[in-house]
Write a protein that holds these residues in place. Structure first.
Motif, short mmCIF file in Angstrom:
data_model
loop_
_atom_site.label_atom_id
_atom_site.label_comp_id
_atom_site.label_asym_id
_atom_site.label_seq_id
_atom_site.Cartn_x
_atom_site.Cartn_y
_atom_site.Cartn_z
N ILE A 29 3.68 2.88 -0.63
CA ILE A 29 4.30 3.75 0.38
C ILE A 29 5.26 2.96 1.26
O ILE A 29 6.37 3.42 1.56
N LYS A 30 4.85 1.77 1.68
CA LYS A 30 5.69 0.97 2.58
C LYS A 30 6.95 0.45 1.88
O LYS A 30 8.03 0.43 2.49
N VAL A 46 8.25 4.37 -1.06
CA VAL A 46 8.43 5.73 -0.55
C VAL A 46 9.24 5.75 0.73
O VAL A 46 10.23 6.48 0.86
#
Length: 348
Positions: free
Chosen positions: A337-338, A341
């Motif tokens: 995610i870091k 995304v």
């Protein structure tokens, strides 16, 4: 929507549903094998940082592999040597002392006190009948012991399979990674490889950190039980080690089991159990506030709430293996995610 050929549409739909059900049924049927493979990969990722560290010390990779594999085999053999003979001896001893236990219970002052308090209950007869039942059903007890031994053998066989797969995955991990990277398009391969290396390194550091915490628990348990002359220090040290591998509730569960074993008449005493309970209350505070933060903060960086949710969800879905891999999986998702995304969302 107008369907041109309903028969073809229905046939394809039925085949699709059937294929999906077949895949699900295959996964359920192979769940034990898939669990072995998952555990082996998980352990192999934990051993890889040790091999990498030895390579940095100018040790050839083949030599580092031999050192790690020999150490793993020695650990497995040592655990079997410590645990199995004691369990077999205690089962045989239990069967042998059943008549003596019956006599001791009949002469125990508590039985007389109970008989005085409840004169309408013949406690002596109950104890005699219980002893006669155990004696007359000694064959069933023996068969139960045999079933227990078979269960232990099955567990050892599964552990042996995991050990063999671990050795294979540890030796061929770089080749497996390269093969997986070749499946990614060339334009994204470098980025994918970098992210995958970060995830595998994170998982490896987590495994080493968790094993380090479990080793502290097992070694300190062995020393503590040896000092207070508690029952079966090697076996209970192994219990403390394996339960400490489980996040959140492992140490607490192992502590309760060990304390209860110390309470069994003939093996321990109430005083021994009380001392053990006090020791584990102190140790759990030390582990929670000193050992675990200092060891695990170098491995994975996951918020506390995510740790709890991930461990509970992993344990519910995949049992013990799920609880073990839940935290590194959560760390890997946060890393994706870091680094993937959020930057992609910022570009929109």
């Amino acid at each position: 929507m107008k369907i041109q050929n309903p028969f073809r549409f229905g046939l394809i739909g039925t085949l699709g549903v059937g294929l999906g059900l077949l895949i699900i049924l295959s996964i359920v049927t192979l769940q034990t094998i898939l669990t072995y493979i998952g555990a082996a990969i998980f352990i192999a990722l934990g051993l890889d940082p040790i091999i990498t560290w030895l390579e940095k010390k100018r040790v050839p990779r083949w030599s580092a592999l031999i050192v790690v594999i020999v150490g793993l085999l020695a650990l497995f053999a040592g655990l079997v040597w410590m645990v199995v003979p004691i369990i077999v001896d205690q089962i045989s001893e239990l069967i042998r002392i059943i008549p003596d236990l019956q006599t001791q219970f009949q002469e125990y002052p508590l039985v007389d006190n109970l008989s005085e308090q409840f004169p309408f209950i013949d406690f002596q007869k109950i104890i005699t009948d219980a002893g006669d039942f155990l004696t007359s059903n000694i064959t069933n007890i023996g068969s139960g012991a045999i079933k227990f031994a078979v269960a232990i053998g099955t567990g050892l066989f599964g552990a042996l399979i995991v050990l063999i797969l671990t050795i294979y995955f540890t030796a061929s991990l770089p080749a497996i990674k390269r093969g997986l990277y070749q499946l990614v398009p060339a334009t994204r391969r470098e980025r994918f490889a970098d992210l995958a290396e970060q995830i595998t390194d994170s998982v490896g550091r987590y495994v080493i950190g968790q094993v380090g915490i479990a080793a502290c628990s097992g070694i300190l348990t062995f020393i503590f039980l040896s000092v207070i002359k508690g029952p079966f220090p090697p076996v209970l040290a192994c219990v403390a080690f394996f339960f400490s591998m489980i996040p959140l509730v492992g140490t607490l569960t192992g502590s309760i089991i060990i304390t209860l074993v110390c309470l069994i008449p003939g093996l321990g005493s109430p005083l021994t159990a009380l001392v053990a309970a006090i020791y584990y209350l102190i140790y759990m505070q030390v582990e929670a506030y000193i050992l675990s933060p200092n060891i695990m903060r170098r491995a994975v960086s996951v918020p506390g709430a995510v740790v709890v949710i991930a461990a509970l969800a992993g344990g519910s879905l995949l049992g013990l293996l799920g609880a073990l891999i839940a935290i590194p999986t959560a760390a890997s998702i946060l890393l994706i995610i870091k680094q993937v995304v959020i930057p992609r969302q910022n570009e929109l």
